[in-house]
Design a protein around this motif. Structure first.
Motif, PDB file in Angstrom:
ATOM      1  N   MET A   1       0.821  -1.192   0.000  1.00 20.16           N
ATOM      2  CA  MET A   1       0.000   0.000   0.000  1.00 20.16           C
ATOM      3  C   MET A   1       0.861   1.251   0.000  1.00 20.16           C
ATOM      4  N   PHE A   2       1.690   1.408   1.029  1.00 17.61           N
ATOM      5  CA  PHE A   2       2.623   2.520   1.006  1.00 17.61           C
ATOM      6  C   PHE A   2       3.915   2.087   1.667  1.00 17.61           C
ATOM      7  N   ASP A   3       5.004   2.668   1.200  1.00 13.83           N
ATOM      8  CA  ASP A   3       6.322   2.375   1.744  1.00 13.83           C
ATOM      9  C   ASP A   3       6.804   3.600   2.508  1.00 13.83           C
ATOM     10  N   VAL A   4       7.558   3.329   3.581  1.00  8.67           N
ATOM     11  CA  VAL A   4       8.136   4.412   4.367  1.00  8.67           C
ATOM     12  C   VAL A   4       9.636   4.196   4.433  1.00  8.67           C
ATOM     13  N   TYR A   5      10.372   5.244   4.121  1.00  7.95           N
ATOM     14  CA  TYR A   5      11.831   5.220   4.214  1.00  7.95           C
ATOM     15  C   TYR A   5      12.233   6.326   5.182  1.00  7.95           C
ATOM     16  N   CYS A   6      13.159   5.998   6.091  1.00 13.47           N
ATOM     17  CA  CYS A   6      13.551   6.994   7.075  1.00 13.47           C
ATOM     18  C   CYS A   6      14.991   6.764   7.516  1.00 13.47           C
ATOM     19  N   SER A   7      15.698   7.864   7.713  1.00 13.92           N
ATOM     20  CA  SER A   7      17.076   7.759   8.178  1.00 13.92           C
ATOM     21  C   SER A   7      17.159   7.753   9.702  1.00 13.92           C
ATOM     22  N   ASN A   8      16.062   8.066  10.396  1.00 16.48           N
ATOM     23  CA  ASN A   8      16.044   8.101  11.853  1.00 16.48           C
ATOM     24  C   ASN A   8      14.777   7.410  12.354  1.00 16.48           C
ATOM     25  N   GLN A   9      14.928   6.261  12.980  1.00 17.91           N
ATOM     26  CA  GLN A   9      13.771   5.475  13.406  1.00 17.91           C
ATOM     27  C   GLN A   9      12.948   6.184  14.481  1.00 17.91           C
ATOM     28  N   ASN A  10      13.577   6.972  15.337  1.00 21.05           N
ATOM     29  CA  ASN A  10      12.828   7.700  16.373  1.00 21.05           C
ATOM     30  C   ASN A  10      11.865   8.704  15.756  1.00 21.05           C
ATOM     31  N   ILE A  11      12.319   9.412  14.734  1.00 22.51           N
ATOM     32  CA  ILE A  11      11.438  10.372  14.055  1.00 22.51           C
ATOM     33  C   ILE A  11      10.300   9.637  13.355  1.00 22.51           C
ATOM     34  N   ALA A  12      10.615   8.516  12.730  1.00 25.25           N
ATOM     35  CA  ALA A  12       9.576   7.728  12.058  1.00 25.25           C
ATOM     36  C   ALA A  12       8.516   7.282  13.064  1.00 25.25           C
ATOM     37  N   ASN A  13       8.936   6.850  14.242  1.00 25.92           N
ATOM     38  CA  ASN A  13       7.975   6.427  15.268  1.00 25.92           C
ATOM     39  C   ASN A  13       7.104   7.580  15.738  1.00 25.92           C
ATOM     40  N   GLN A  14       7.650   8.786  15.788  1.00 20.25           N
ATOM     41  CA  GLN A  14       6.865   9.946  16.191  1.00 20.25           C
ATOM     42  C   GLN A  14       5.835  10.316  15.131  1.00 20.25           C
ATOM     43  N   ILE A  15       6.191  10.158  13.869  1.00 19.14           N
ATOM     44  CA  ILE A  15       5.278  10.526  12.779  1.00 19.14           C
ATOM     45  C   ILE A  15       4.267   9.421  12.484  1.00 19.14           C
ATOM     46  N   LEU A  16       4.699   8.168  12.574  1.00 19.96           N
ATOM     47  CA  LEU A  16       3.826   7.046  12.209  1.00 19.96           C
ATOM     48  C   LEU A  16       3.008   6.571  13.401  1.00 19.96           C
ATOM     49  N   THR A  17       2.171   7.448  13.898  1.00 20.59           N
ATOM     50  CA  THR A  17       1.252   7.090  14.971  1.00 20.59           C
ATOM     51  C   THR A  17       0.097   6.280  14.385  1.00 20.59           C
ATOM     52  N   ASN A  18      -0.676   5.649  15.253  1.00 17.71           N
ATOM     53  CA  ASN A  18      -1.839   4.881  14.778  1.00 17.71           C
ATOM     54  C   ASN A  18      -2.795   5.771  13.990  1.00 17.71           C
ATOM     55  N   GLU A  19      -2.997   6.990  14.470  1.00 14.08           N
ATOM     56  CA  GLU A  19      -3.889   7.919  13.777  1.00 14.08           C
ATOM     57  C   GLU A  19      -3.379   8.242  12.377  1.00 14.08           C
ATOM     58  N   ASN A  20      -2.081   8.496  12.260  1.00 12.63           N
ATOM     59  CA  ASN A  20      -1.528   8.820  10.941  1.00 12.63           C
ATOM     60  C   ASN A  20      -1.522   7.612  10.014  1.00 12.63           C
ATOM     61  N   ILE A  21      -1.273   6.430  10.542  1.00 11.13           N
ATOM     62  CA  ILE A  21      -1.316   5.229   9.701  1.00 11.13           C
ATOM     63  C   ILE A  21      -2.730   5.015   9.161  1.00 11.13           C
ATOM     64  N   LYS A  22      -3.742   5.236   9.993  1.00  3.80           N
ATOM     65  CA  LYS A  22      -5.126   5.143   9.514  1.00  3.80           C
ATOM     66  C   LYS A  22      -5.374   6.173   8.415  1.00  3.80           C
ATOM     67  N   TYR A  23      -4.810   7.347   8.589  1.00  3.65           N
ATOM     68  CA  TYR A  23      -4.947   8.396   7.579  1.00  3.65           C
ATOM     69  C   TYR A  23      -4.293   7.955   6.267  1.00  3.65           C
ATOM     70  N   PHE A  24      -3.089   7.377   6.352  1.00  4.49           N
ATOM     71  CA  PHE A  24      -2.409   6.887   5.151  1.00  4.49           C
ATOM     72  C   PHE A  24      -3.215   5.781   4.476  1.00  4.49           C
ATOM     73  N   MET A  25      -3.830   4.935   5.262  1.00  2.00           N
ATOM     74  CA  MET A  25      -4.669   3.871   4.695  1.00  2.00           C
ATOM     75  C   MET A  25      -5.864   4.468   3.960  1.00  2.00           C
ATOM     76  N   SER A  26      -6.436   5.543   4.501  1.00  2.00           N
ATOM     77  CA  SER A  26      -7.583   6.163   3.829  1.00  2.00           C
ATOM     78  C   SER A  26      -7.166   6.744   2.476  1.00  2.00           C
ATOM     79  N   ILE A  27      -5.930   7.255   2.400  1.00  2.00           N
ATOM     80  CA  ILE A  27      -5.437   7.751   1.114  1.00  2.00           C
ATOM     81  C   ILE A  27      -5.358   6.595   0.115  1.00  2.00           C
ATOM     82  N   TYR A  28      -4.812   5.472   0.566  1.00  2.00           N
ATOM     83  CA  TYR A  28      -4.700   4.307  -0.317  1.00  2.00           C
ATOM     84  C   TYR A  28      -6.082   3.855  -0.795  1.00  2.00           C
TER      85      TYR A  28
END
Length: 89
Positions: A1-28
Motif C-alpha cells: 500500500m505505502f512504503d516508508v523510508y527513514c534515516s532516523n527510526q525515532n522520528i519515524a515512530n513519532q510521525i507514524l502514529t496509529n492515527e496517521n497510519i489510519k490516515y495513510f490507509m484512507s489515502i490508499y
C-alpha cells in the motif's frame, strides 16, 4: 500500500502514529494507488504513484485536456499532502 523510508527510526515512530497510519490507509483506499513516504534530514517527502497523468492529451481548442475526474484527483492529492502536513506540525 505505502512504503516508508527513514534515516532516523525515532522520528519515524513519532510521525507514524496509529492515527496517521489510519490516515495513510484512507489515502490508499481513496486512490487505489501505492505511494511512498520518505523522512530525511527533517523533511517529509510524499511520492504518489499515479498513472493518470500519463494519459493526458495536449489541449484542444474547444475542449480541456483535463476532465473533471482528473482535476478532482489532482486536487485531492494536494489536499491530502496539505492535511498531512498540518497533522505532523
Amino acid at each position: 500500500m505505502f512504503d516508508v523510508y527513514c534515516s532516523n527510526q525515532n522520528i519515524a515512530n513519532q510521525i507514524l502514529t496509529n492515527e496517521n497510519i489510519k490516515y495513510f490507509m484512507s489515502i490508499y483506499h481513496e486512490f487505489r494507488s501505492a505511494y511512498e513516504i520518505t523522512i530525511k534530514d527533517g523533511y517529509v517527502y510524499i511520492k504518489f504513484n499515479f498513472n493518470f497523468f500519463d494519459n493526458l492529451e495536449p489541449p484542444k481548442l474547444k475542449k480541456s485536456s483535463l476532465d473533471k475526474e482528473t482535476l478532482n484527483k489532482c486536487y485531492n492529492n494536494v489536499k491530502y499532502v496539505y492535511d498531512f502536513s498540518n497533522k505532523i506540525h
